[in-house]
Design a protein around this motif. Structure first.
Motif, PDB file in Angstrom:
ATOM      1  N   TRP A 152       0.822  -1.206   0.000  1.00 51.00           N
ATOM      2  CA  TRP A 152       0.000   0.000   0.000  1.00 51.00           C
ATOM      3  C   TRP A 152       0.862   1.264   0.000  1.00 51.00           C
ATOM      4  O   TRP A 152       0.486   2.279  -0.591  1.00 51.00           O
ATOM      5  CB  TRP A 152      -0.960  -0.004   1.181  1.00 51.00           C
ATOM      6  N   ALA A 153       2.016   1.207   0.667  1.00 50.60           N
ATOM      7  CA  ALA A 153       2.931   2.347   0.608  1.00 50.60           C
ATOM      8  C   ALA A 153       3.372   2.589  -0.844  1.00 50.60           C
ATOM      9  O   ALA A 153       3.394   3.726  -1.323  1.00 50.60           O
ATOM     10  CB  ALA A 153       4.132   2.114   1.504  1.00 50.60           C
ATOM     11  N   HIS A 154       3.720   1.506  -1.535  1.00 48.03           N
ATOM     12  CA  HIS A 154       4.129   1.624  -2.943  1.00 48.03           C
ATOM     13  C   HIS A 154       2.993   2.183  -3.782  1.00 48.03           C
ATOM     14  O   HIS A 154       3.215   3.047  -4.649  1.00 48.03           O
ATOM     15  CB  HIS A 154       4.553   0.259  -3.471  1.00 48.03           C
ATOM     16  N   ALA A 155       1.770   1.706  -3.551  1.00 47.18           N
ATOM     17  CA  ALA A 155       0.625   2.190  -4.320  1.00 47.18           C
ATOM     18  C   ALA A 155       0.394   3.682  -4.104  1.00 47.18           C
ATOM     19  O   ALA A 155      -0.131   4.365  -4.991  1.00 47.18           O
ATOM     20  CB  ALA A 155      -0.625   1.409  -3.941  1.00 47.18           C
ATOM     21  N   ALA A 156       0.788   4.178  -2.944  1.00 44.63           N
ATOM     22  CA  ALA A 156       0.632   5.602  -2.637  1.00 44.63           C
ATOM     23  C   ALA A 156       1.752   6.448  -3.224  1.00 44.63           C
ATOM     24  O   ALA A 156       1.744   7.675  -3.080  1.00 44.63           O
ATOM     25  CB  ALA A 156       0.574   5.801  -1.128  1.00 44.63           C
ATOM     26  N   GLY A 157       2.722   5.800  -3.872  1.00 47.38           N
ATOM     27  CA  GLY A 157       3.815   6.527  -4.485  1.00 47.38           C
ATOM     28  C   GLY A 157       5.029   6.699  -3.600  1.00 47.38           C
ATOM     29  O   GLY A 157       5.939   7.470  -3.935  1.00 47.38           O
ATOM     30  N   ARG A 158       5.083   5.973  -2.486  1.00 48.42           N
ATOM     31  CA  ARG A 158       6.226   6.051  -1.591  1.00 48.42           C
ATOM     32  C   ARG A 158       7.080   4.801  -1.717  1.00 48.42           C
ATOM     33  O   ARG A 158       6.580   3.698  -1.992  1.00 48.42           O
ATOM     34  CB  ARG A 158       5.767   6.214  -0.140  1.00 48.42           C
ATOM     35  N   ASP A 159       8.359   4.967  -1.499  1.00 50.56           N
ATOM     36  CA  ASP A 159       9.298   3.855  -1.559  1.00 50.56           C
ATOM     37  C   ASP A 159       9.306   3.145  -0.209  1.00 50.56           C
ATOM     38  O   ASP A 159       9.776   3.714   0.787  1.00 50.56           O
ATOM     39  CB  ASP A 159      10.691   4.390  -1.882  1.00 50.56           C
ATOM     40  N   PRO A 160       8.795   1.910  -0.133  1.00 50.71           N
ATOM     41  CA  PRO A 160       8.782   1.226   1.162  1.00 50.71           C
ATOM     42  C   PRO A 160      10.171   0.973   1.719  1.00 50.71           C
ATOM     43  O   PRO A 160      10.339   0.897   2.943  1.00 50.71           O
ATOM     44  CB  PRO A 160       8.042  -0.085   0.865  1.00 50.71           C
ATOM     45  N   GLY A 191       3.798  -8.687  -9.185  1.00 49.98           N
ATOM     46  CA  GLY A 191       3.583  -7.256  -9.262  1.00 49.98           C
ATOM     47  C   GLY A 191       4.858  -6.466  -9.463  1.00 49.98           C
ATOM     48  O   GLY A 191       5.860  -6.985  -9.961  1.00 49.98           O
ATOM     49  N   VAL A 192       4.810  -5.199  -9.038  1.00 49.50           N
ATOM     50  CA  VAL A 192       5.890  -4.258  -9.326  1.00 49.50           C
ATOM     51  C   VAL A 192       6.655  -3.817  -8.079  1.00 49.50           C
ATOM     52  O   VAL A 192       7.589  -3.014  -8.189  1.00 49.50           O
ATOM     53  CB  VAL A 192       5.330  -3.013 -10.054  1.00 49.50           C
ATOM     54  N   VAL A 193       6.296  -4.312  -6.909  1.00 54.89           N
ATOM     55  CA  VAL A 193       7.019  -3.952  -5.695  1.00 54.89           C
ATOM     56  C   VAL A 193       8.381  -4.649  -5.695  1.00 54.89           C
ATOM     57  O   VAL A 193       8.483  -5.837  -6.041  1.00 54.89           O
ATOM     58  CB  VAL A 193       6.218  -4.342  -4.433  1.00 54.89           C
ATOM     59  N   ASP A 194       9.422  -3.933  -5.308  1.00 48.24           N
ATOM     60  CA  ASP A 194      10.774  -4.501  -5.253  1.00 48.24           C
ATOM     61  C   ASP A 194      10.889  -5.335  -3.977  1.00 48.24           C
ATOM     62  O   ASP A 194      11.426  -4.887  -2.960  1.00 48.24           O
ATOM     63  CB  ASP A 194      11.814  -3.380  -5.274  1.00 48.24           C
ATOM     64  N   LEU A 195      10.385  -6.556  -4.049  1.00 48.59           N
ATOM     65  CA  LEU A 195      10.311  -7.414  -2.862  1.00 48.59           C
ATOM     66  C   LEU A 195      11.680  -7.725  -2.256  1.00 48.59           C
ATOM     67  O   LEU A 195      11.826  -7.683  -1.021  1.00 48.59           O
ATOM     68  CB  LEU A 195       9.562  -8.701  -3.201  1.00 48.59           C
ATOM     69  N   PRO A 196      12.705  -8.064  -3.044  1.00 45.99           N
ATOM     70  CA  PRO A 196      14.010  -8.328  -2.428  1.00 45.99           C
ATOM     71  C   PRO A 196      14.536  -7.136  -1.634  1.00 45.99           C
ATOM     72  O   PRO A 196      15.079  -7.310  -0.532  1.00 45.99           O
ATOM     73  CB  PRO A 196      14.913  -8.644  -3.630  1.00 45.99           C
ATOM     74  N   ALA A 197      14.363  -5.935  -2.174  1.00 42.92           N
ATOM     75  CA  ALA A 197      14.848  -4.748  -1.474  1.00 42.92           C
ATOM     76  C   ALA A 197      14.047  -4.497  -0.206  1.00 42.92           C
ATOM     77  O   ALA A 197      14.601  -4.063   0.819  1.00 42.92           O
ATOM     78  CB  ALA A 197      14.773  -3.529  -2.393  1.00 42.92           C
ATOM     79  N   VAL A 198      12.743  -4.782  -0.246  1.00 46.40           N
ATOM     80  CA  VAL A 198      11.911  -4.604   0.948  1.00 46.40           C
ATOM     81  C   VAL A 198      12.340  -5.569   2.046  1.00 46.40           C
ATOM     82  O   VAL A 198      12.468  -5.183   3.211  1.00 46.40           O
ATOM     83  CB  VAL A 198      10.417  -4.793   0.609  1.00 46.40           C
ATOM     84  N   VAL A 199      12.579  -6.807   1.689  1.00 50.19           N
ATOM     85  CA  VAL A 199      12.997  -7.800   2.687  1.00 50.19           C
ATOM     86  C   VAL A 199      14.344  -7.416   3.292  1.00 50.19           C
ATOM     87  O   VAL A 199      14.542  -7.497   4.519  1.00 50.19           O
ATOM     88  CB  VAL A 199      13.047  -9.205   2.063  1.00 50.19           C
TER      89      VAL A 199
END
Length: 238
Positions: A152-160, A191-199
């Motif tokens: 949801w942070a990503h959807a809002a335009g913020r970098d998680p 999807g488009v979230v950078d999951l490795p970077a988030v983890v």
């Protein structure tokens, strides 16, 4: 970090909650995060039988205000480490004054609880209020922790990833969620979230629990299986 599934993901299954625990454990999850509990004692027994831990529990602010002692007793039965306010509507973030009132309300709720209180974001908290966003102001004005929902942070335009760095030490639980380019939840890895970077950022921020959630899965059990497959791979690679 340990892995869990937010049980809201499986809400449409015509299966008692306790009957799902075996499948969740067999899939490879370490625990569950609750979004409502029918019978805490039966639920606790089912979790013990399956070898699952509690990552947290979503409890509405009105419910917490109405009877914090009863909530605390239920959460103790389930050995829940964190109580999470899962949602507050957009009125709570309409302007700076509203955000300050929301921060004070969350602090008051936290004082009434016997375990840490977290707030779970969606996308509407990231609206501008003056020179900052409502989310950033909330973080600065309240002492409660944050259960950052990366999707949801990503959807809002913020970098998680940047948010996790800023929230270092205040994010014991992170929702790992993937989103389509249009900002809709999808299965992890689609999807488009950078999951490795988030983890990686969650690990650096001291996160204890990585929780998979899909708000509206077409096939909840398939999403559950895909979720742990992706999370295990990300954790192994990190």
């Amino acid at each position: 970090m340990r892995t869990a599934i937010q049980l809201w993901t499986l809400r449409d299954l015509d299966t008692p909650q306790t009957d799902l625990f075996g499948a969740i454990a067999d899939a490879g999850y370490d625990g569950v995060e609750f979004a409502g509990v029918d019978d805490p004692f039966e639920t606790a027994r089912g979790m013990d039988d399956a070898g699952l831990l509690a990552a947290g529990a979503h409890v509405g602010a009105d419910e917490l205000r109405a009877d914090p002692d009863a909530i605390a007793e239920e959460l103790s039965t389930l050995s829940v480490p964190y109580v999470v306010v899962p949602y507050l509507d957009s009125d709570h973030f309409a302007d700076a004054a509203a955000v300050d009132e929301t921060a004070a309300m969350l602090d008051d709720l936290a004082l009434a609880m016997d375990r840490p209180l977290l707030y779970h974001n969606h996308d509407h908290e990231f609206v501008p209020v003056g020179t900052e966003t409502a989310f950033d102001r909330l973080v600065s004005e309240t002492t409660v922790g944050i259960e950052l929902d990366a999707g949801w942070a990503h959807a809002a335009g913020r970098d998680p990833v940047a948010l996790l760095a800023d929230l270092d030490g205040r994010v014991p639980v992170v929702h790992l969620k993937d989103m389509t380019p249009d900002g809709e939840p999808t299965d992890l890895g689609d999807g488009v979230v950078d999951l490795p970077a988030v983890v990686e950022a969650a690990r650096d921020a001291g996160t204890e629990w990585l929780v998979f959630e899909h708000d509206d899965p077409e096939d909840p059990l398939a999403s559950m299986e895909r979720g742990i497959e992706v999370m295990d791979r990300l954790l192994d690679d990190g």
